[in-house]
Design a protein around this motif. Structure first.
Motif, PDB file in Angstrom:
ATOM      1  N   GLU A  41       0.590  -1.163  -0.235  1.00 23.32           N
ATOM      2  CA  GLU A  41       0.208   0.437  -0.640  1.00 23.32           C
ATOM      3  C   GLU A  41       0.700   1.079  -0.066  1.00 23.32           C
ATOM      4  O   GLU A  41       2.570   1.380   0.608  1.00 23.32           O
ATOM      5  CB  GLU A  41      -0.980   0.161   1.138  1.00 23.32           C
ATOM      6  CG  GLU A  41      -0.037   0.157   2.357  1.00 23.32           C
ATOM      7  CD  GLU A  41       0.103   1.264   2.996  1.00 23.32           C
ATOM      8  OE1 GLU A  41      -1.299   2.603   2.603  1.00 23.32           O
ATOM      9  OE2 GLU A  41       0.623   1.020   3.877  1.00 23.32           O
ATOM     10  N   VAL A  59      -0.523  -6.344   0.386  1.00 18.85           N
ATOM     11  CA  VAL A  59      -0.979  -7.654  -0.006  1.00 18.85           C
ATOM     12  C   VAL A  59      -1.026  -9.073  -0.454  1.00 18.85           C
ATOM     13  O   VAL A  59      -0.144  -8.532  -1.394  1.00 18.85           O
ATOM     14  CB  VAL A  59      -2.541  -6.580  -0.536  1.00 18.85           C
ATOM     15  CG1 VAL A  59      -3.629  -7.180  -0.720  1.00 18.85           C
ATOM     16  CG2 VAL A  59      -3.027  -5.581   0.529  1.00 18.85           C
ATOM     17  N   ILE A  93      -3.847  -9.231   4.300  1.00 25.45           N
ATOM     18  CA  ILE A  93      -3.500  -8.280   4.672  1.00 25.45           C
ATOM     19  C   ILE A  93      -2.518  -8.228   5.323  1.00 25.45           C
ATOM     20  O   ILE A  93      -2.741  -8.746   6.725  1.00 25.45           O
ATOM     21  CB  ILE A  93      -4.425  -6.889   4.309  1.00 25.45           C
ATOM     22  CG1 ILE A  93      -5.059  -7.167   3.749  1.00 25.45           C
ATOM     23  CG2 ILE A  93      -3.563  -5.882   4.929  1.00 25.45           C
ATOM     24  CD1 ILE A  93      -6.217  -5.927   3.051  1.00 25.45           C
ATOM     25  N   VAL A 140      -3.548  -8.897  -6.854  1.00 24.77           N
ATOM     26  CA  VAL A 140      -3.606  -7.928  -6.253  1.00 24.77           C
ATOM     27  C   VAL A 140      -3.411  -6.407  -7.101  1.00 24.77           C
ATOM     28  O   VAL A 140      -1.800  -6.163  -7.254  1.00 24.77           O
ATOM     29  CB  VAL A 140      -3.248  -8.155  -5.232  1.00 24.77           C
ATOM     30  CG1 VAL A 140      -4.617  -9.289  -4.993  1.00 24.77           C
ATOM     31  CG2 VAL A 140      -1.878  -8.283  -4.529  1.00 24.77           C
ATOM     32  N   VAL A 180      -3.264  -2.516  -4.945  1.00 29.64           N
ATOM     33  CA  VAL A 180      -4.041  -1.310  -3.619  1.00 29.64           C
ATOM     34  C   VAL A 180      -3.532   0.533  -5.061  1.00 29.64           C
ATOM     35  O   VAL A 180      -2.550   0.911  -4.863  1.00 29.64           O
ATOM     36  CB  VAL A 180      -2.765  -1.026  -2.752  1.00 29.64           C
ATOM     37  CG1 VAL A 180      -3.683  -0.235  -1.537  1.00 29.64           C
ATOM     38  CG2 VAL A 180      -2.926  -2.291  -2.494  1.00 29.64           C
ATOM     39  N   TYR A 182      -9.222   1.549  -1.998  1.00 30.54           N
ATOM     40  CA  TYR A 182      -9.825   0.797  -2.778  1.00 30.54           C
ATOM     41  C   TYR A 182      -8.884   0.209  -3.059  1.00 30.54           C
ATOM     42  O   TYR A 182      -7.193   0.118  -3.323  1.00 30.54           O
ATOM     43  CB  TYR A 182     -10.047   0.981  -4.531  1.00 30.54           C
ATOM     44  CG  TYR A 182     -11.296   1.680  -4.103  1.00 30.54           C
ATOM     45  CD1 TYR A 182     -12.188   1.921  -3.072  1.00 30.54           C
ATOM     46  CD2 TYR A 182     -11.936   2.538  -5.264  1.00 30.54           C
ATOM     47  CE1 TYR A 182     -13.210   2.780  -2.761  1.00 30.54           C
ATOM     48  CE2 TYR A 182     -12.560   3.515  -5.512  1.00 30.54           C
ATOM     49  CZ  TYR A 182     -13.931   3.253  -4.031  1.00 30.54           C
ATOM     50  OH  TYR A 182     -14.667   4.096  -4.213  1.00 30.54           O
ATOM     51  N   LEU A 183      -8.866  -1.305  -3.273  1.00 32.83           N
ATOM     52  CA  LEU A 183      -8.146  -2.639  -3.739  1.00 32.83           C
ATOM     53  C   LEU A 183      -9.240  -3.129  -4.524  1.00 32.83           C
ATOM     54  O   LEU A 183      -9.813  -3.675  -4.473  1.00 32.83           O
ATOM     55  CB  LEU A 183      -7.974  -3.474  -2.310  1.00 32.83           C
ATOM     56  CG  LEU A 183      -7.123  -4.742  -1.954  1.00 32.83           C
ATOM     57  CD1 LEU A 183      -6.080  -5.236  -2.675  1.00 32.83           C
ATOM     58  CD2 LEU A 183      -7.219  -5.914  -1.285  1.00 32.83           C
ATOM     59  N   SER A 221      -8.096  -6.575  -7.346  1.00 36.28           N
ATOM     60  CA  SER A 221      -8.506  -8.445  -7.453  1.00 36.28           C
ATOM     61  C   SER A 221      -8.432  -8.922  -8.493  1.00 36.28           C
ATOM     62  O   SER A 221      -9.809  -8.429  -8.708  1.00 36.28           O
ATOM     63  CB  SER A 221      -8.431  -8.734  -6.186  1.00 36.28           C
ATOM     64  OG  SER A 221      -9.750  -9.007  -6.304  1.00 36.28           O
ATOM     65  N   LEU A 265     -11.541  -0.774   1.053  1.00 39.57           N
ATOM     66  CA  LEU A 265     -10.985  -1.461   2.534  1.00 39.57           C
ATOM     67  C   LEU A 265     -11.703  -0.357   3.800  1.00 39.57           C
ATOM     68  O   LEU A 265     -11.485  -1.168   5.055  1.00 39.57           O
ATOM     69  CB  LEU A 265      -9.523  -0.730   2.347  1.00 39.57           C
ATOM     70  CG  LEU A 265      -8.864  -1.972   1.019  1.00 39.57           C
ATOM     71  CD1 LEU A 265      -7.316  -1.025   0.853  1.00 39.57           C
ATOM     72  CD2 LEU A 265      -9.269  -2.457   1.838  1.00 39.57           C
TER      73      LEU A 265
END
Length: 513
Positions: free
Chosen positions: A212, A219, A229, A251, A253, A259-260, A262, A274
């Motif tokens: 991040e 992550v 995480i 993944v 970030v 927001y994440l 995937s 998140l």
């Protein structure tokens, strides 16, 4: 009797008349031929003078005259142009006349050109600008000297050859000019990296990593269908996210929003909030497993790539499929975005790399140098360059057109992942669990690591699927097939004396594809 005499005299007169007529005809014909020959000679003389006079009056080198004299049996074929004394000056009248300055009329002196002696001609030829052959040789030498200068090493001084030919294009004299092959400069010293921490928790292969922007946590996505995480400082698990129904392959970030993102082999692309730890958006469109994704650094755009041989550009907020980037003929395994052009780069199992025009949604360039599947790409954080990893080798390229820079050979395995930091340390992780460290500028391989697998795992479960430097670039995180996450740090106790650069000058492979 009188009649016979008269007949004979008539015949004689007729014969003499005919003979006189014949002689006159022959004489006129001969005169005509003579005039034609003289006319032909005059024409040829005029042509030689107007068209070939500059060539006929060109200076003849002594060795050339001697060589031709030997071939002609000692007869001097240049005798009509010979001059008393080898070093005497002579006149050339067939070349263009040059006044002494602009607007100055020609005079009797300036109409005649006095050329130097043969020795003067030779010295003048040596002073002429170099030909294309010598320019190429000097350019190669200059570039190597430039490499040495940047490397901080002593420059190699190449003595100029005294064997110079007037005709650079060929001949045995030109072959005497030896060119020294360019060598790889001494690489920058980098401290070795050592294993610092092993993090366990996933129940399947760990396939992807993202750190991040605040550098507090990272992550991972795994074949156990979960996203976890972790706290970066302590390595402790902070949170697990479930929702995918197959392996999580990518993944990311966002640095622009909380927001994440995937993607996985279940064809799904998810956006996680998140603050609530919940999926808030799905991006539907891929027809097969989604292998990788990346976020554009300056606009709210997400790019994903898939086994359906396409990459898709998504508007993050509206979930709209802005572009479908088609052109690859096999799985698109990796995608990277940047703010500068080209803004999207993809690598595929069809062994090509494509640079994309994001606005038009079309290919800008296709790089076909690799012979095997391209599984990973990495962009240099400071330079306008990038690297690609494949089973044949690692290649470095220059933006914006994808100009080839050099090969990094020696990691003889399937390269799954690449990472590079601002210090010029390039890391390559392979399917067999080996990890190589390279000096980005020179391509020197300064360290090789093969960490032991987690206790209880098979040796065959030795493989590195992803690696990434944290934002401080002091830690290297790897995602591995033994279900662990490994963290590496630089060895603070290492010095150039304890870990010297084992380097010998090697011929550069920068232009070998």
């Amino acid at each position: 009797m009188t009649e016979e005499v008269q007949k004979h005299s008539v015949h004689t007169l007729v014969f003499r008349s005919l003979k006189r007529t014949h002689d006159m005809f022959v004489s006129d014909h001969a005169k005509t031929i003579s005039l034609d020959e003289e006319s032909h000679k005059m024409k040829m003389g005029v042509k030689l003078k107007t068209e070939y006079s500059p060539v006929l009056h060109m200076p003849v080198l002594k060795e050339g005259r001697d060589r031709v004299s030997q071939l002609s049996g000692g007869q001097d074929i240049y005798q009509s142009y010979a001059h008393p004394g080898d070093e005497a000056e002579y006149l050339i009248t067939g070349t263009h006349a040059y006044p002494s300055g602009p607007g100055v009329a020609l005079t009797a002196d300036t109409k005649m050109h006095r050329n130097p002696s043969e020795g003067g001609v030779l010295s003048m030829a040596l002073a002429l600008p170099p030909s294309q052959v010598r320019q190429e040789a000097s350019r190669t030498a200059a570039s190597v000297a430039e490499i040495h200068r940047h490397a901080g090493g002593a420059e190699r001084v190449h003595p100029q050859s005294t064997s110079v030919s007037l005709l650079e294009g060929g001949g045995t004299r030109n072959s005497a000019i030896m060119r020294r092959a360019p060598t790889m400069p001494k690489p920058q010293w980098h401290p070795p990296w050592k294993l610092f921490r092993v993090i366990s928790g996933h129940l399947g292969w760990v396939r992807s990593i993202a750190v991040e922007p605040g550098n507090q946590w990272f992550v991972t996505g795994s074949a156990d269908r979960t996203i976890k995480i972790w706290d970066l400082a302590s390595g402790k698990l902070k949170l697990s996210l479930t929702g995918h129904i197959s392996t999580v392959r990518g993944v990311a970030v966002s640095s622009r929003s909380p927001y994440l993102f995937s993607c996985g082999e279940d064809k799904q692309v998810k956006c996680w909030d998140l603050e609530y730890n919940k999926v808030i958006r799905h991006y539907h469109g891929h027809l097969s497993a989604v292998y990788n994704l990346d976020l554009h650094p300056t606009i709210d755009v997400l790019v994903t790539c898939s086994r359906d041989a396409s990459a898709r550009v998504w508007d993050i907020r509206t979930k709209a499929n802005v572009h479908t980037l088609t052109g690859h003929t096999n799985t698109v395994a990796t995608v990277r975005c940047q703010a500068a052009e080209p803004q999207v780069i993809t690598g595929s199992h069809d062994s090509t790399i494509r640079l994309w025009d994001l606005v038009a949604g079309k290919t800008r360039a296709t790089l076909t140098n690799h012979k095997k599947s391209v599984r990973t790409l990495v962009l240099h954080p400071r330079q306008y360059t990038f690297a690609s990893g494949s089973a044949d080798n690692i290649k470095q390229w220059m933006f914006p057109d994808g100009s080839f820079i050099q090969n990094l050979s020696g990691h003889n395995a399937i390269i799954n992942t690449l990472a590079v930091n601002s210090d010029g340390v390039l890391v390559s992780g392979a399917d067999n669990g080996t990890m190589h460290m390279w000096d980005w500028r020179t391509g020197y391989n300064f360290q090789r690591i093969h960490a032991a697998v987690q206790p209880g795992s098979l040796d065959s479960e030795s493989g590195i699927f992803a690696c990434m430097f944290d934002h401080s670039e002091s830690r290297l995180i790897t995602a591995e097939a033994d279900k662990t996450i490994k963290v590496y740090k630089e060895d603070d106790t290492a010095t150039e004396e304890s870990h010297p650069v084992n380097w010998k000058p090697e011929i550069l492979k920068r232009k070998r594809f």
